[in-house]
Scaffold this active site. Sequence first.
Site, short mmCIF file in Angstrom:
data_model
loop_
_atom_site.label_atom_id
_atom_site.label_comp_id
_atom_site.label_asym_id
_atom_site.label_seq_id
_atom_site.Cartn_x
_atom_site.Cartn_y
_atom_site.Cartn_z
N ASP A 88 46.16 46.68 40.30
CA ASP A 88 47.79 46.22 39.53
C ASP A 88 48.22 47.20 38.65
O ASP A 88 47.82 48.16 38.32
CB ASP A 88 47.11 44.58 38.62
CG ASP A 88 46.15 45.84 37.85
OD1 ASP A 88 44.47 45.63 38.03
OD2 ASP A 88 45.85 45.12 37.46
N GLU A 150 42.99 43.65 36.98
CA GLU A 150 42.17 44.60 36.25
C GLU A 150 42.43 44.64 34.43
O GLU A 150 42.24 43.89 33.53
CB GLU A 150 41.78 45.76 36.75
CG GLU A 150 40.69 46.32 35.95
CD GLU A 150 40.92 47.07 34.25
OE1 GLU A 150 40.10 47.21 33.49
OE2 GLU A 150 42.34 47.43 33.88
#
Length: 410
Positions: A88, A150
């Site tokens: 991400d 994350e």
Amino acid sequence: MIERAWQSELAAMITAQEAKWINFRRRLHQNPEPSGHEYQTSLAIYQELSSLGVDLRMGPEGRGVLSDWRTPHAEGLEAAIAIRGDIDALRIHDQKEVPYHSLCPGLMHACGHDAHATMALWATTLIVELDRAGALPWPLRLRSIFQPAEETCTGALEMISVGALKDVREIYATHVDPTLPTGRIGLRVGALTASCDAVRILIHGQGGHGARPHESRDPIAASAQLISALYLSIPRVTDSQDAVVLTFGRIHGGENLNVIPEQVELLGTLRTLDTDVRQRTIDHIHRIASGVQRATDTTIEVCFDVGTSAVINQAKPISHLKSAIVESFGHEAIYEIPRASMGGEDFAFYLDHVPGAMARLGCRPPAVEHAPLLHSPMFDIDEAVLAIGARMLASAAIHAFEPKPAHEQL
């Protein structure tokens, strides 16, 4: 530095493939997706892996990818070694002037997740190709985890919930580090990062006119007193050798300059390295808030949203990383990290279940004295780090399956 036959083959593959994987990382960098929306990133990784013939599964809601490879006809491999790459991006506007800058306004890979995913993907490819070429020194079983979200501390738990750690005995991960030059690899046994808890405090008072504060119970005054008390008191009730960081990053209360509001909200973060210190600090915060509540005649609610625990690197996985690094790059590549970072990493959730280790990979060009730091709108990497990380991960997974001498076997 003694290079084995399979290491020579691995090095040759890396040299031949480097341009391809630099381009893949740039493709991810140009097309960042924030936590919870990593659909195209997951698809790109899935498509790359599908050509290898590995077993593939998508993560929850089409975000994240799990791949499995097991040396054909191998016996006795009941558990896998896992490698993890996060995927991400952050809601930061990319301000770099490079050909591969983010094409999505307000989004960029400012924490190196594009690099981490590329390293894990490349390492997976290297192991499969070594196996098919008959160059692996012994059988192995590999699980590759490409994890979303994350940055919001939810992705690891999502992947674990769909079986990411099923039949896994060790796990490895990387994190780029712009404070280290490319070629240096930071290792540390024990705590590498801190636990991270979100703190939300609501202070309820009684609103009133700004000209007559005595007729109200001012939550803004109470919030100022509470922040001051916490910032002064927490260090005084904590052993000076125990790391604790409490920071408030948002204060919201009121809409008008001459109106005392009914409520103030404080949002912050608590970082610690030890579970007992963590709980004692939480208890202290509640106690101090209770005292300010009585002193100001307000009502104070303190809530903790548990984020991640500390990343605790285990000695055995670190030894596998060291073996891989020494054989590939020499002893001089290893940087012994002297103390833990107070940053958080949701890789810790995996380590709650299986032993593992995270390595910090220097990504600052050697000729540069100071590079933009993580989460900076100018952040970038020296792309030579991709080959270093891929080789280290592949080598560590191979080392983890090295047969033990008979006298070391149980």
